[in-house]
Design a protein around this motif. Sequence first.
Motif, PDB file in Angstrom:
ATOM      1  N   ARG A  67       0.391  -6.286   1.433  1.00  0.00           N
ATOM      2  CA  ARG A  67      -1.141  -6.699   0.993  1.00  0.00           C
ATOM      3  C   ARG A  67      -0.975  -7.941   0.096  1.00  0.00           C
ATOM      4  O   ARG A  67      -0.454  -8.215  -0.800  1.00  0.00           O
ATOM      5  N   PRO A  73      -6.553  -9.518  -0.243  1.00  0.00           N
ATOM      6  CA  PRO A  73      -6.835  -8.316   0.458  1.00  0.00           C
ATOM      7  C   PRO A  73      -7.549  -7.386  -0.612  1.00  0.00           C
ATOM      8  O   PRO A  73      -7.615  -7.557  -1.808  1.00  0.00           O
ATOM      9  N   ASN A  74      -7.959  -6.224  -0.169  1.00  0.00           N
ATOM     10  CA  ASN A  74      -8.471  -5.130  -1.039  1.00  0.00           C
ATOM     11  C   ASN A  74      -7.241  -4.690  -1.837  1.00  0.00           C
ATOM     12  O   ASN A  74      -6.418  -4.130  -1.403  1.00  0.00           O
ATOM     13  N   PRO A 102      -2.716 -12.536   0.145  1.00  0.00           N
ATOM     14  CA  PRO A 102      -3.740 -13.550   0.807  1.00  0.00           C
ATOM     15  C   PRO A 102      -3.197 -14.082   2.186  1.00  0.00           C
ATOM     16  O   PRO A 102      -3.210 -15.469   1.961  1.00  0.00           O
ATOM     17  N   VAL A 160      -2.384 -13.379   6.477  1.00  0.00           N
ATOM     18  CA  VAL A 160      -2.696 -12.507   7.619  1.00  0.00           C
ATOM     19  C   VAL A 160      -1.308 -12.681   8.502  1.00  0.00           C
ATOM     20  O   VAL A 160      -0.597 -13.710   8.470  1.00  0.00           O
ATOM     21  N   ASP A 203       1.074  -1.490   0.022  1.00  0.00           N
ATOM     22  CA  ASP A 203       0.024   0.049   0.055  1.00  0.00           C
ATOM     23  C   ASP A 203       0.850   1.347   0.044  1.00  0.00           C
ATOM     24  O   ASP A 203       1.513   1.679   1.203  1.00  0.00           O
TER      25      ASP A 203
END
Length: 775
Positions: free
Chosen positions: A137, A211-212, A139, A141, A82
Amino acid sequence: MTISANAALPGSYDYGEVARSVFIAVAASYAALDLTGRVTAARGRTRLVWLSGGGVAMGIGIWAMHLKGMLAFHLPVPVEYDWPTILAALMVAVLASVVALYVASRPKMRVVEALSGSVFMGAGIAGLHYLAMAAMRSPAVTQYSPLLVTCSILLAIVFSLIALRMAFHLREETKWTVPRRLGAAMVMGAAVSAMHYTGMAGASFFPASPPNPFHAVNISPLGNNGIAIVTLIVIVAAITTSSVERRASAQVRRLNQDLERGVAERTLQLEAVNRELRNEIAERERAEEGVRRSEDRSRLVIDTIPHQIWSGPPDGSLDFCNAQWLSYVGFTQDEAQGQGWQRMLHPDDRERVLIAWGESVAKGTPYQQEERHRTAEGQYRWFLSRAVPLRDSEGRIVRWYGTNTDIEDRKQAEDRLRLVIDTLPALVWSKLPDGSADFLNQRFREYTGLSVEEGLGWGWMMKAFHPEDRAEDEWRAAFAAGQPFEKEARLRRADGDYRWFLHRAVPLRDEQGNVVKWYGTSTDIEDRRRTEEALQEAQEKFAQVTRIQAMGELAAAIAHEVNQPLTAIVTNANFSIRQLKASSPNLDELRTAITEIANDGTRASAVISRIRGLLTKGAPRRTDLNVNQVIQAVIALLRNELSRNRISLRIELAPNLPRVQGDAVQLQQVLINLIMNAVEAMRPSTERPRKLLIRSAKHADSVLVQVQDSGPGIEPELRDRIFEPFFTTKAEGTGMGLAISRSIIESHGGQLSLLPAAQGVLFQFVLPVDRNDAC
């Protein structure tokens, strides 16, 4: 490769990228050490530039090291970043770098400053690391090990403390050697890398939904290398700039040292002179300090004086007002500067005051005006404003000094008084110090028919006075003298008729004795003037009667005096006839007799002329007179009378007396009256000698004449009445002789008086000297 949903994602490092990240950390650390010296050596704005630029270069290096370290880590899933979060991490790195450079460049680094700086810097580095981690960012966590996270933060703080101490101790350029700088940079770079990779070790990644992708970007190998290259370029540029600036500074220092050596040599040559100058300067400083103390005391006195005081330069502006002035109008010293003081003037007075002040400044004449000033509360009160110029030795104005005096109570009293004065049945007026009118009461205006505008200024004289009484120079001189005065002048009535008035004026003075106003009245004396004139054309008639009476009393003496030359004429005539009848006349004796006849005739004519002059009726004729000649003429007239009464005459006439303006006949009449009074006073005396003294002398700006007899004198209770009309001590007297004599002397501008005497009576009169003769 199959990935379990509950198992951590395996990760691996590209050790080439790891090495490059460590290299960037070492390079950034080297730049930090180099820039710390530049920030420490700089001053003012230059220090701010080095602090800002160094913080940016160092922050970019630390940020790039962390980003390279993260890019060196690979997961089995795609990873993007990001970019707003990445930029936020960059800002945190720059801010932490600026703080670190500021703390390391301080003159002293105490324990509190070192700890607080290391905490802030460590928190910044940790924040940078975890912001960069948060920017990932993928897939998956991220889960963190609390222990390792805590260790990474503590490492960041400890390493920051070590870095600050090293930077502080190595900031002096004389201590900077290449090995020491490189060694310190490697230690600091390794410390920063250790913190980063400790934090990376505390993170585990587990599969999750994608993620977005908004704001997420993929950093390609080209971008990765670009970040490294740009970072190294920035670091190298910063180090190069610092090196160039350092060499320039070193050259400047060498030049300064050379200059200082030259100055030192020159200083040694000038020390002898400087010693003398220092003594002189010390003495001057003591004198200046004394002057400053005196000025401070003067300023304190001026500020505590209960009076408004101000001053300004020659152009008429204002640069100083004392505390009384400022507190009254509510201005600060800056607000009153220049032309700011004009804001306190009443709008109706502003134009008049500024014009008058401008004229005083242009002409260099003292200023005085009555004007209204606004108080701090917004009210207006009347003030008398005065200013005088201070001039230098060449007459140039160097400063104006002025005062403002509150006259509001006086103005109110004047207004109340004006109301009373307007209702008085008298002509009342007031004038400014130069004599120009500023008030004419209603009675004055009604009598003369002048309006207020017509009578103000000098209109009261030019438009209301008789043309023959408008001697402006005399009126101005009377006002300029500053003393009460009276003048008689004719005023024109509204119907055009002129009447005589007595004008009286008295000055009003301030605390310093300066005239601030004139107050006066004009009283109608027309009837008095007419009465005086009638009493005078009457006094002259009575004087004529008195002279005739005196001539009657002197008739015997006059007849005797005229009889002598007539007898001689007859005798010589008879002798001449006998000689002519003789057969042989003696021509010489005949010639002598005829000559004596002519001489006796001339003498008789002179006696008759003097008698005619005393009896002549007409207006007095004033001419330049010699008082001694007047006295001698009267003595010649009365000599036989004095001889007949056996009176011893003594004459003491001062020589070279100045001349007087007078009427000879009237002055002779006064002397005859005084002498005949003396003769009559001594006539009854048979036991004491009869003596008469006539004296003349110079007395100040006058000539005095004294007549003293040796008679019995005048009783004390009668001395104050002898000049009253119709009062007499003689049985046959009229009581007008001395009254008329005093009137004659006073009409000549003199004075007739009775003086104390040891014996007899002593009369004296003085006559003013003719100015032309006195000069």
